[in-house]
Design a protein around this motif. Structure first.
Motif, PDB file in Angstrom:
ATOM      1  N   VAL A 263      48.679  25.042  47.197  1.00 20.58           N
ATOM      2  CA  VAL A 263      48.671  24.588  45.805  1.00 20.58           C
ATOM      3  C   VAL A 263      48.867  25.765  44.856  1.00 20.58           C
ATOM      4  CG1 VAL A 263      47.232  23.566  43.996  1.00 20.58           C
ATOM      5  CG2 VAL A 263      47.303  22.527  46.258  1.00 20.58           C
ATOM      6  N   THR A 264      48.196  26.876  45.121  1.00 22.74           N
ATOM      7  CA  THR A 264      48.318  28.053  44.250  1.00 22.74           C
ATOM      8  C   THR A 264      49.747  28.594  44.253  1.00 22.74           C
ATOM      9  OG1 THR A 264      46.005  28.621  44.674  1.00 22.74           O
ATOM     10  CG2 THR A 264      47.397  30.354  43.774  1.00 22.74           C
ATOM     11  N   VAL A 265      50.337  28.693  45.429  1.00 21.35           N
ATOM     12  CA  VAL A 265      51.718  29.181  45.512  1.00 21.35           C
ATOM     13  C   VAL A 265      52.652  28.220  44.789  1.00 21.35           C
ATOM     14  CG1 VAL A 265      53.636  29.614  47.110  1.00 21.35           C
ATOM     15  CG2 VAL A 265      51.358  30.537  47.601  1.00 21.35           C
ATOM     16  N   TRP A 266      52.443  26.917  44.977  1.00 19.60           N
ATOM     17  CA  TRP A 266      53.284  25.935  44.292  1.00 19.60           C
ATOM     18  C   TRP A 266      53.154  26.046  42.769  1.00 19.60           C
ATOM     19  CZ3 TRP A 266      57.358  23.150  45.012  1.00 19.60           C
ATOM     20  CH2 TRP A 266      57.666  22.146  44.101  1.00 19.60           C
ATOM     21  N   MET A 267      51.949  26.210  42.295  1.00 25.14           N
ATOM     22  CA  MET A 267      51.739  26.333  40.853  1.00 25.14           C
ATOM     23  C   MET A 267      52.409  27.595  40.309  1.00 25.14           C
ATOM     24  SD  MET A 267      50.053  23.639  39.977  1.00 25.14           S
ATOM     25  CE  MET A 267      49.044  23.807  38.548  1.00 25.14           C
ATOM     26  N   GLU A 268      52.343  28.675  41.067  1.00 24.57           N
ATOM     27  CA  GLU A 268      52.991  29.915  40.638  1.00 24.57           C
ATOM     28  C   GLU A 268      54.511  29.754  40.613  1.00 24.57           C
ATOM     29  OE1 GLU A 268      52.072  32.816  39.473  1.00 24.57           O
ATOM     30  OE2 GLU A 268      49.912  32.514  39.607  1.00 24.57           O
ATOM     31  N   LEU A 269      55.069  29.127  41.626  1.00 23.26           N
ATOM     32  CA  LEU A 269      56.523  28.972  41.708  1.00 23.26           C
ATOM     33  C   LEU A 269      57.078  28.039  40.635  1.00 23.26           C
ATOM     34  CD1 LEU A 269      57.071  28.804  45.574  1.00 23.26           C
ATOM     35  CD2 LEU A 269      57.570  30.710  44.027  1.00 23.26           C
ATOM     36  N   THR A 270      56.277  27.089  40.201  1.00 22.10           N
ATOM     37  CA  THR A 270      56.732  26.147  39.173  1.00 22.10           C
ATOM     38  C   THR A 270      56.304  26.588  37.776  1.00 22.10           C
ATOM     39  OG1 THR A 270      54.781  24.751  39.521  1.00 22.10           O
ATOM     40  CG2 THR A 270      56.780  24.203  40.781  1.00 22.10           C
ATOM     41  N   ALA A 271      55.801  27.788  37.639  1.00 18.26           N
ATOM     42  CA  ALA A 271      55.412  28.378  36.353  1.00 18.26           C
ATOM     43  C   ALA A 271      54.358  27.555  35.622  1.00 18.26           C
ATOM     44  CB  ALA A 271      56.636  28.605  35.470  1.00 18.26           C
ATOM     45  N   GLN A 272      53.406  27.026  36.377  1.00 13.19           N
ATOM     46  CA  GLN A 272      52.280  26.304  35.795  1.00 13.19           C
ATOM     47  C   GLN A 272      51.043  27.196  35.899  1.00 13.19           C
ATOM     48  OE1 GLN A 272      51.857  22.350  37.382  1.00 13.19           O
ATOM     49  NE2 GLN A 272      54.061  22.171  37.742  1.00 13.19           N
ATOM     50  N   PRO A 273      50.019  26.908  35.097  1.00 10.85           N
ATOM     51  CA  PRO A 273      48.795  27.727  35.168  1.00 10.85           C
ATOM     52  C   PRO A 273      48.143  27.628  36.556  1.00 10.85           C
ATOM     53  CG  PRO A 273      48.738  26.241  33.274  1.00 10.85           C
ATOM     54  CD  PRO A 273      49.942  25.890  34.063  1.00 10.85           C
ATOM     55  N   ALA A 274      47.929  28.770  37.170  1.00 15.98           N
ATOM     56  CA  ALA A 274      47.389  28.789  38.525  1.00 15.98           C
ATOM     57  C   ALA A 274      46.093  29.577  38.640  1.00 15.98           C
ATOM     58  CB  ALA A 274      48.430  29.372  39.486  1.00 15.98           C
ATOM     59  N   LEU A 275      45.554  30.032  37.518  1.00 16.09           N
ATOM     60  CA  LEU A 275      44.346  30.858  37.581  1.00 16.09           C
ATOM     61  C   LEU A 275      43.173  30.102  38.197  1.00 16.09           C
ATOM     62  CD1 LEU A 275      42.927  33.504  36.961  1.00 16.09           C
ATOM     63  CD2 LEU A 275      42.382  32.598  34.696  1.00 16.09           C
ATOM     64  N   GLY A 276      42.965  28.880  37.783  1.00 15.26           N
ATOM     65  CA  GLY A 276      41.858  28.078  38.330  1.00 15.26           C
ATOM     66  C   GLY A 276      41.991  27.863  39.825  1.00 15.26           C
ATOM     67  N   TRP A 277      43.218  27.565  40.280  1.00 14.89           N
ATOM     68  CA  TRP A 277      43.459  27.372  41.709  1.00 14.89           C
ATOM     69  C   TRP A 277      43.230  28.665  42.476  1.00 14.89           C
ATOM     70  CZ3 TRP A 277      43.564  22.544  43.117  1.00 14.89           C
ATOM     71  CH2 TRP A 277      44.024  21.574  42.241  1.00 14.89           C
ATOM     72  N   ALA A 278      43.676  29.782  41.892  1.00 16.51           N
ATOM     73  CA  ALA A 278      43.506  31.077  42.547  1.00 16.51           C
ATOM     74  C   ALA A 278      42.027  31.459  42.638  1.00 16.51           C
ATOM     75  CB  ALA A 278      44.292  32.152  41.814  1.00 16.51           C
ATOM     76  N   LEU A 279      41.270  31.160  41.601  1.00 16.45           N
ATOM     77  CA  LEU A 279      39.827  31.447  41.635  1.00 16.45           C
ATOM     78  C   LEU A 279      39.115  30.549  42.651  1.00 16.45           C
ATOM     79  CD1 LEU A 279      39.048  32.039  37.855  1.00 16.45           C
ATOM     80  CD2 LEU A 279      39.200  33.748  39.683  1.00 16.45           C
ATOM     81  N   GLY A 280      39.541  29.308  42.737  1.00 21.24           N
ATOM     82  CA  GLY A 280      38.989  28.405  43.752  1.00 21.24           C
ATOM     83  C   GLY A 280      39.299  28.911  45.150  1.00 21.24           C
ATOM     84  N   LEU A 281      40.519  29.382  45.347  1.00 24.85           N
ATOM     85  CA  LEU A 281      40.907  29.951  46.640  1.00 24.85           C
ATOM     86  C   LEU A 281      40.067  31.183  46.958  1.00 24.85           C
ATOM     87  CD1 LEU A 281      42.770  30.132  49.102  1.00 24.85           C
ATOM     88  CD2 LEU A 281      44.422  31.330  47.654  1.00 24.85           C
ATOM     89  N   LEU A 282      39.845  32.033  45.966  1.00 22.99           N
ATOM     90  CA  LEU A 282      39.010  33.211  46.169  1.00 22.99           C
ATOM     91  C   LEU A 282      37.591  32.814  46.582  1.00 22.99           C
ATOM     92  CD1 LEU A 282      38.560  36.287  45.985  1.00 22.99           C
ATOM     93  CD2 LEU A 282      37.987  35.947  43.570  1.00 22.99           C
ATOM     94  N   ALA A 283      37.038  31.829  45.917  1.00 24.99           N
ATOM     95  CA  ALA A 283      35.679  31.374  46.252  1.00 24.99           C
ATOM     96  C   ALA A 283      35.612  30.840  47.685  1.00 24.99           C
ATOM     97  CB  ALA A 283      35.226  30.307  45.265  1.00 24.99           C
ATOM     98  N   ILE A 284      36.609  30.059  48.079  1.00 24.85           N
ATOM     99  CA  ILE A 284      36.631  29.516  49.444  1.00 24.85           C
ATOM    100  C   ILE A 284      36.780  30.643  50.464  1.00 24.85           C
ATOM    101  CG2 ILE A 284      37.997  28.108  51.052  1.00 24.85           C
ATOM    102  CD1 ILE A 284      36.346  26.384  49.240  1.00 24.85           C
ATOM    103  N   LEU A 285      37.647  31.614  50.170  1.00 28.98           N
ATOM    104  CA  LEU A 285      37.844  32.726  51.102  1.00 28.98           C
ATOM    105  C   LEU A 285      36.592  33.581  51.236  1.00 28.98           C
ATOM    106  CD1 LEU A 285      41.485  33.835  50.264  1.00 28.98           C
ATOM    107  CD2 LEU A 285      40.669  32.611  52.292  1.00 28.98           C
ATOM    108  N   LEU A 286      35.880  33.789  50.136  1.00 30.95           N
ATOM    109  CA  LEU A 286      34.621  34.544  50.217  1.00 30.95           C
ATOM    110  C   LEU A 286      33.572  33.781  51.021  1.00 30.95           C
ATOM    111  CD1 LEU A 286      34.361  36.007  46.602  1.00 30.95           C
ATOM    112  CD2 LEU A 286      34.869  37.242  48.732  1.00 30.95           C
ATOM    113  N   ALA A 287      33.498  32.472  50.828  1.00 32.02           N
ATOM    114  CA  ALA A 287      32.566  31.650  51.608  1.00 32.02           C
ATOM    115  C   ALA A 287      32.940  31.675  53.088  1.00 32.02           C
ATOM    116  CB  ALA A 287      32.561  30.216  51.080  1.00 32.02           C
ATOM    117  N   LEU A 288      34.232  31.600  53.384  1.00 30.18           N
ATOM    118  CA  LEU A 288      34.708  31.646  54.760  1.00 30.18           C
ATOM    119  C   LEU A 288      34.364  32.986  55.414  1.00 30.18           C
ATOM    120  CD1 LEU A 288      36.344  30.191  56.948  1.00 30.18           C
ATOM    121  CD2 LEU A 288      38.402  31.144  55.927  1.00 30.18           C
ATOM    122  N   TYR A 289      34.567  34.073  54.680  1.00 27.53           N
ATOM    123  CA  TYR A 289      34.220  35.404  55.189  1.00 27.53           C
ATOM    124  C   TYR A 289      32.715  35.496  55.491  1.00 27.53           C
ATOM    125  CZ  TYR A 289      33.461  40.452  55.220  1.00 27.53           C
ATOM    126  OH  TYR A 289      33.083  41.722  55.566  1.00 27.53           O
ATOM    127  N   GLY A 290      31.907  34.987  54.574  1.00 26.09           N
ATOM    128  CA  GLY A 290      30.458  35.011  54.789  1.00 26.09           C
ATOM    129  C   GLY A 290      30.029  34.181  55.982  1.00 26.09           C
TER     130      GLY A 290
END
Length: 87
Positions: free
Chosen positions: A43-70
């Motif tokens: 979703v984040t890559v798609w939002m970036e490629l279509t020039a839509q706001p992707a900050l929220g998706w990227a932050l959500g991805l970061l949160a999931i990745l940090l939880a996964l790492y933990g």
């Protein structure tokens, strides 16, 4: 008398050691987080490629990745699975 002899319960789901069971639970959670990390990455890559706001998706991805790492770090502290698979 015609009584049945008590039988030992071996490899019965739910009767295992709590530490082994908790390790399996961690594996389930890690798989769940990994799935959503993949979804959010797409979703984040798609939002970036279509020039839509992707900050929220990227932050959500970061949160999931940090939880996964933990979760992976916590999982390493638990013993390996010892229960046999049911066939």
């Amino acid at each position: 008398m015609h009584g049945a002899a008590p039988q030992r319960k071996e490899n019965v789901p739910g009767s295992g050691d709590k530490r082994v069971r908790s390790g399996e639970d961690f594996d389930i959670i890690i798989g769940f987080l990994g799935f959503w990390a993949a979804v959010l990455l797409v979703v984040t890559v798609w939002m970036e490629l279509t020039a839509q706001p992707a900050l929220g998706w990227a932050l959500g991805l970061l949160a999931i990745l940090l939880a996964l790492y933990g979760m992976i770090r916590l999982r390493r502290r638990l013993p390996a699975r010892t229960a046999a698979r049911r066939r």
